[in-house]
Write a protein that holds these residues in place. Structure first.
Motif, PDB file in Angstrom:
ATOM      1  N   UNK A  56       0.544 -46.583 -26.295  1.00 27.34           N
ATOM      2  CA  UNK A  56       1.175 -46.565 -25.579  1.00 27.34           C
ATOM      3  C   UNK A  56       2.502 -45.715 -26.800  1.00 27.34           C
ATOM      4  N   UNK A  57       1.566 -45.839 -28.297  1.00 23.73           N
ATOM      5  CA  UNK A  57       3.146 -43.967 -28.346  1.00 23.73           C
ATOM      6  C   UNK A  57       2.798 -42.860 -28.367  1.00 23.73           C
ATOM      7  N   UNK A  58       3.913 -41.968 -28.034  1.00 26.42           N
ATOM      8  CA  UNK A  58       3.756 -41.016 -27.807  1.00 26.42           C
ATOM      9  C   UNK A  58       2.999 -40.240 -28.392  1.00 26.42           C
ATOM     10  N   UNK A  59       2.570 -38.951 -27.879  1.00 26.98           N
ATOM     11  CA  UNK A  59       1.791 -37.889 -28.035  1.00 26.98           C
ATOM     12  C   UNK A  59       2.318 -37.026 -27.324  1.00 26.98           C
ATOM     13  N   UNK A  60       3.140 -36.157 -28.300  1.00 27.80           N
ATOM     14  CA  UNK A  60       3.359 -34.648 -27.919  1.00 27.80           C
ATOM     15  C   UNK A  60       2.886 -33.685 -28.458  1.00 27.80           C
ATOM     16  N   UNK A  61       1.322 -34.043 -29.040  1.00 27.68           N
ATOM     17  CA  UNK A  61       1.020 -33.032 -29.331  1.00 27.68           C
ATOM     18  C   UNK A  61       0.404 -31.814 -28.275  1.00 27.68           C
ATOM     19  N   UNK A  62      -0.343 -29.958 -28.649  1.00 28.37           N
ATOM     20  CA  UNK A  62      -0.718 -29.517 -27.736  1.00 28.37           C
ATOM     21  C   UNK A  62      -1.333 -30.161 -27.002  1.00 28.37           C
TER      22      UNK A  62
END
Length: 390
Positions: A56-62
């Motif tokens: 659930x750790x956010x991943x804001x990568x492309x």
């Protein structure tokens, strides 16, 4: 059998096992062995590696080309995890939380599957990834519901928060559901040995689910019913909530939902009593059953061998009469092949693996009450016994 063991007092005074009886022939010992076998089976069921809340750790990568984004509105009676924002465990909270999560589905996604992170880590090009989350107030949650159609998923026994969240996203994508997915997640321990604790946790959540159903149906017409998919112990929770709404006189809510119970872990006599209190639904309830569901067989064993609704035999005239008398549809999906446990066979059916889902028209041909068998060849439903028209 094993040789009898005699005590110093002879056969009458000190025998541990008397006469020529074997262990299998002594009811108390046989019961004990059955319990040990059950505990062992449950323990083995929990041995497979399961993802932790770190997913659930956010991943804001492309995002890679072809990835799909799913926004899941979520209501939960779980208490937040203090050390991981956005995650919830098995502790119970009287005050529900309202949230929205954005999950990405990888371009190479296989229908019916959740591509969890592996030893190589997590990547949006091959795994389900949590992109963002937002905590909402109840009012903000309700405003987001008013702009589009919604569909509700209620998970079952032995389910962790992140597993329920990603399953909701998977079903939304694979079942071609146009409505916005909504998840109701109750404080399951996510532990195969915590059956009774889970049942209590589901009962704890009835009032919250009733509140959510009131929100989902507010301002909607009965012809635009909200689909509700409830699995396993979540089906028991859902039925108890429907009865609660009926007793509270909330027919307006009940007339605006269409319920599917998948592998329902409900005592068959309890279900009959629930239907007596609930009465006919404007949109008939659909029950998906499988005769080879090991999880429900274990549940039956835990419940003094009382049959579970998800195990009923649609060819039994008594089951056919139950379906017709209560105005429900009971569909046997045992013939659907699956790599997953039979208890999760509904995922394959609703995800199009069995050829039954085309643009969300799964039950369009089954508008009658009665008993049916899903025919794998051609993806059609065959009526069994007497069938009652709508």
């Amino acid at each position: 059998g094993l040789a009898p063991v005699r005590g110093a007092g002879g056969d009458r005074g000190g025998a541990v096992l008397a006469g020529t009886d074997t262990i299998q022939e002594i009811p108390a010992v046989r019961h004990m062995l059955g319990r040990l076998l059950l505990i062992l089976t449950l323990a083995l069921a929990g041995c497979a590696a399961r993802p932790g809340p770190e997913v659930l750790a956010p991943d804001a990568g492309a995002l890679p080309e072809g990835a799909r984004l799913v926004r899941v509105l979520t209501m939960t009676t779980r208490a937040p995890e203090a050390n991981l924002p956005g995650a919830f465990g098995d502790s119970r909270s009287i005050r529900p939380s309202w949230l929205e999560y954005e999950v990405s589905v990888p371009p190479g996604h296989r229908p019916g599957k959740i591509e969890w992170p592996d030893r190589n880590g997590s990547s949006a090009d091959r795994n389900f990834v949590m992109r963002s989350r937002q905590t909402l107030s109840r009012d903000a949650f309700a405003k987001r519901l008013s702009r589009e159609g919604v569909g509700l998923y209620v998970h079952g026994f032995n389910t962790r928060f992140h597993e329920a969240l990603f399953r909701t996203a998977q079903l939304s994508v694979d079942a071609h559901i146009e409505e916005k997915p909504v998840l109701f997640t109750w404080p399951s321990a996510g532990d195969p040995g915590a059956y009774l604790a889970d049942r209590d946790a589901s009962d704890f959540s009835r009032a919250a689910l009733a509140d959510l159903l009131r929100l989902l149906t507010k301002g909607r017409s009965a012809s635009d019913a909200v689909p509700v998919l409830a699995h396993s112990m979540g089906a028991r929770l859902t039925m108890e909530t429907l009865v609660q709404l009926r007793l509270a006189g909330r027919d307006d809510v009940l007339d605006r939902i269409e319920v599917i119970l998948a592998a329902p872990d409900i005592d068959i006599d309890l279900f009959r009593a629930q239907m007596v209190s609930l009465g006919p639904m404007k949109h008939p309830i659909t029950v998906l059953v499988s005769s080879d569901d090991l999880a429900l067989k274990l549940s039956s064993r835990l419940s003094a061998r009382r049959i579970r609704l998800g195990l009923v035999d649609v060819r039994d005239p008594a089951v056919q009469r139950l379906a017709v008398a209560t105005g429900i549809r009971i569909v046997d999906i045992t013939d659907i092949p699956t790599d997953d446990p039979a208890h999760s066979r509904y995922v394959g059916l609703l995800s199009g693996e069995a050829g039954a889902v085309v643009e969300n028209t799964l039950f369009d041909e089954v508008r009658l009450a009665g008993a049916f068998v899903f025919n794998q060849v051609g993806g059609v439903f065959t009526g069994i016994g007497d069938v009652l028209a709508d």
